[in-house]
Design a protein around this motif. Structure first.
Motif, PDB file in Angstrom:
ATOM      1  N   LYS B 356       0.849  -1.200   0.000  1.00 22.59           N
ATOM      2  CA  LYS B 356       0.000   0.000   0.000  1.00 22.59           C
ATOM      3  C   LYS B 356       0.882   1.246   0.000  1.00 22.59           C
ATOM      4  O   LYS B 356       1.966   1.257   0.595  1.00 22.59           O
ATOM      5  CB  LYS B 356      -0.843   0.038   1.287  1.00 22.59           C
ATOM      6  N   ALA B 389      -3.394  -0.427  -4.513  1.00 24.28           N
ATOM      7  CA  ALA B 389      -2.260   0.006  -3.688  1.00 24.28           C
ATOM      8  C   ALA B 389      -2.426   1.446  -3.206  1.00 24.28           C
ATOM      9  O   ALA B 389      -1.713   1.884  -2.304  1.00 24.28           O
ATOM     10  CB  ALA B 389      -0.965  -0.126  -4.481  1.00 24.28           C
ATOM     11  N   GLY B 390      -3.347   2.190  -3.849  1.00 24.97           N
ATOM     12  CA  GLY B 390      -3.561   3.575  -3.413  1.00 24.97           C
ATOM     13  C   GLY B 390      -3.104   4.610  -4.418  1.00 24.97           C
ATOM     14  O   GLY B 390      -3.057   5.805  -4.117  1.00 24.97           O
TER      15      GLY B 390
END
Ligand code: SF4
Lengths: 201, 462
Positions: B356, B389-390
């Protein structure tokens, strides 16, 4: 294009290396698709302590009282590097700059200068440094820079020199070679047919 | 019979395009392709129209919307930059009037100039190609002589099919050996510029050669050639080989095959002499990251910041001796004509999978280099890996590579960016840019601070 013959002006030193065209005219100062309205954005990140409010930064060389009306800028190595934007030269011209003297130039910037009547002069760094804040007399035909008693020479290739001296429009000059271009293209069409595309638009 | 003197690839292309040499040293050189974008294209076309000069051969001039165009999904002509729409609408009108091919905002072939030109086979080995954009040198990766010019020169090229230029000197940069894992073409470019300066290639047409260059895939070769302008070279290029021909064959504007013997002649002859030579051992290179405000301010990622101009230290907020690893960052960007092709996104996605983006990061985004790259990445599910993952997933364009008044971060914000320029203000007023490979951007986004991608790769492998 305004011909460049001689120029008398104070030399404003911005003696940093790698002065890039983003610093000369930031992208956000290029507000229209034209070539004008750029002088105010010239060196904006350095010239203003508050860019949005246009508050001048008194420590920046261009803002000093003796720099007012100056037409010559002094620079360090690789002056005008980065983006190819011709707006950097258009902004200089609109502001009133006609000549940049530097230790060396980035190639695209230098070519843009010549196309817009700005003389790029390359001199050794120690010589450039010594010209700071002096009143200079530049003679392009003689290829000399005079500062008081001292006189130095510079070199520039013949073609840009002629272009600048006569204020020539290069496109007109090249269009005179129309026949040579057509003959070359005809021969090349046979040699490299893949270069020549059908109109697709 | 005497053998002809061995020639460099540059000399072969130059001689084949020289129409005449003036009495004054410069030559009139034929230009095979011109590319425009909306940042500078409308200005050049409008100025030509005002002068009553038509485009010499419109079929060999192309235009695209990449610089100012919005990269948020679902875009139209609106832009984040105030007044930016005018660049788009005026370029559209000017391109139409001039009769040139335009890849418009939502055309399936839209993308960054230097990404789509190879994709469509517009650039070819042995051609001369110019665009009013300094990173045109990227396209030299296909064996072309491709270089950036100003607007007036673009008008000259379009009006006459030629340019009038001084012949540059030649330089060969040879990368010997093999790159270590985790070290990429981007690191090769930064290492070259760090060692020889941002002005190191001035006045030269630079041929990249050697084992490590031959080993690069075509997309990685584009990354290397992309930064030739950051080295102040007129152009950077790589002799075409089997990989080049396989890449281009059958693309829309390219020949269906490259069987003619001509194509094999496009290389520097054995024994050709260059005006300058640089040799770099590729096996000695580490992932690189920039510490200052010029690409020459670059260093191995696990090193200490060297002493540079004080102005650069002040701007970037790092003194000499500081370690780069662990420097907190605010924004992570994968994009640009340097590092946003499919192979870049694949490597980045492989590294980020299962991780992340650090909560310390204000914004992390991936902007594909072209609409075709975007579609291909989506077909492989890379977009889902990034968004999980953002990272934000965008439409293609230059985006955060440069600041035109669009997305803005507080002054002093620090970015890790897969782009090519870390100039003061390049990504916005007061923004501190660190340029690096996409791998380094990913590792740093996960850590929330500048991090070594080799460590992350080790973790991922376990
Ligand atoms: S991605 Fe960046 S460097 Fe490349 S063409 Fe766009 S603005 Fe220029």
């Amino acid at each position: 294009m305004t011909p460049f013959t001689t120029l008398c002006s104070i030399a404003i030193p911005i003696l940093r290396d790698n002065v890039d065209t983003d610093a000369i005219i930031p992208s956000r100062e290029m507000k229209s698709t034209g070539r004008t309205g750029l002088a105010e954005g010239l060196f904006a990140p350095w010239r203003y302590s508050d860019v949005a409010a246009r508050v001048p930064d008194p420590t920046f060389e261009l803002n000093r009282s003796e720099a007012q009306g100056g037409q010559i800028i002094l620079g360090g190595a690789n002056f005008g590097c980065g983006s190819s934007r011709e707006h950097a030269v258009w902004a200089l011209v609109e502001y009133g700059i006609r000549c940049v003297i530097a230790e060396s130039f980035a190639p695209i910037f230098r070519a843009n200068c010549i196309r817009n009547g700005v003389l790029p002069i390359t001199l050794q760094r120690s010589v450039v440094d010594a010209l700071a804040w002096h009143q200079l007399e530049i003679d392009l035909a003689a290829q000399t820079v005079r500062a008081g008693e001292t006189n130095c020479t510079f070199t520039i290739e013949d073609e840009p020199r002629t272009m600048l001296l006569e204020g020539l429009d290069v496109i007109d000059l090249t269009l005179k070679a129309r026949d040579a271009i057509a003959a070359w293209t005809d021969a090349d069409r046979t040699a490299r047919p893949w270069v020549y595309l059908e109109k697709t638009a | 019979m005497t053998q002809p003197a061995p020639k460099t690839l540059f000399a072969k292309i130059w001689d084949a395009h020289r129409i005449e040499t003036g009495s004054t040293g410069s030559s009139l050189v034929a230009i095979d392709r011109v590319f425009l974008h909306e940042r500078t294209g409308a200005a050049a076309l409008k100025s030509m129209a005002a002068a009553g000069r038509p485009v010499h051969d419109p079929a060999r001039v192309f235009a695209v919307m990449d610089h100012i165009v919005d990269t948020r999904i679902g875009r139209g002509d609106g832009t984040l930059m105030e007044g930016g729409s005018a660049f788009i609408t005026e370029t559209r009108a000017a391109a139409k009037a001039a009769g040139i091919m335009l890849f418009d905002v939502n055309d399936p072939d839209q993308g960054i100039t230097h990404v789509i030109s190879p994709e469509l086979g517009i650039v070819l080995p042995g051609v001369t190609l110019v665009a009013p954009d300094s990173h045109t040198c990227t396209q030299g990766a296909l064996g072309a002589l491709a270089w950036g010019i100003g607007s007036s020169e673009a008008e000259h090229a379009m009006a006459t099919g030629t340019l009038r230029i001084e012949k540059p000197r030649t330089m060969r940069v040879t990368f010997t050996g093999t790159l270590a894992p985790g070290v990429t073409a981007k690191d090769m470019a930064l290492a070259l510029i760090a060692a020889h300066g941002a002005g190191g290639g001035a006045g030269h047409a630079v041929e990249f050669a050697g084992e490590a260059v031959e080993a690069l895939e075509i997309e990685a070769r584009m990354t290397l050639c992309n930064m030739a302008t950051e080295f102040s070279a007129m152009a950077g290029f790589i002799a075409p080989d089997a990989k080049t021909f396989a890449y281009l064959a059958g693309r829309r504007y390219a020949p269906a095959h490259f069987d003619e013997p001509y194509w094999q002649t496009l290389r520097s002859d054995e024994g050709a002499v260059f005006d300058a030579e640089i040799v770099i051992d590729a096996s000695s290179l580490a992932p690189m990251v920039s510490w200052g405000t010029s690409p020459q301010h670059s260093m191995p990622i696990d090193g200490a910041v060297p002493q540079g101009p004080q102005r650069a230290h002040d701007y970037i907020g790092l003194e000499a001796g500081a370690t780069m690893l662990g420097t907190p960052i605010d924004v992570a960007f994968i994009g640009s004509c340097t590092n946003a092709r499919l192979s870049d996104l694949r490597r980045a996605a492989a590294l980020v999978k299962g991780h992340k983006v650090s909560p310390a990061i204000r914004k992390a985004l991936v902007v594909p280099g072209s609409s075709a790259v975007k579609r291909a990445a989506e077909a492989e599910g890379l977009d889902a890996i990034f968004t999980e993952a953002g990272f934000e997933w965008r439409a293609s364009g230059c985006s955060l590579c440069f600041f035109a008044g669009g997305e803005r971060f507080p002054e002093g914000s620090r970015t890790i960016s897969s782009t090519n320029r870390n100039f003061e203000g390049r990504q916005g007023p007061g923004i501190r840019t660190h340029i690096a490979s996409p791998e380094t951007v990913i590792a740093s986004a996960i850590a929330g601070a500048i991090a070594d991608p080799r460590e992350l790769a080790k973790e991922t492998a376990q």
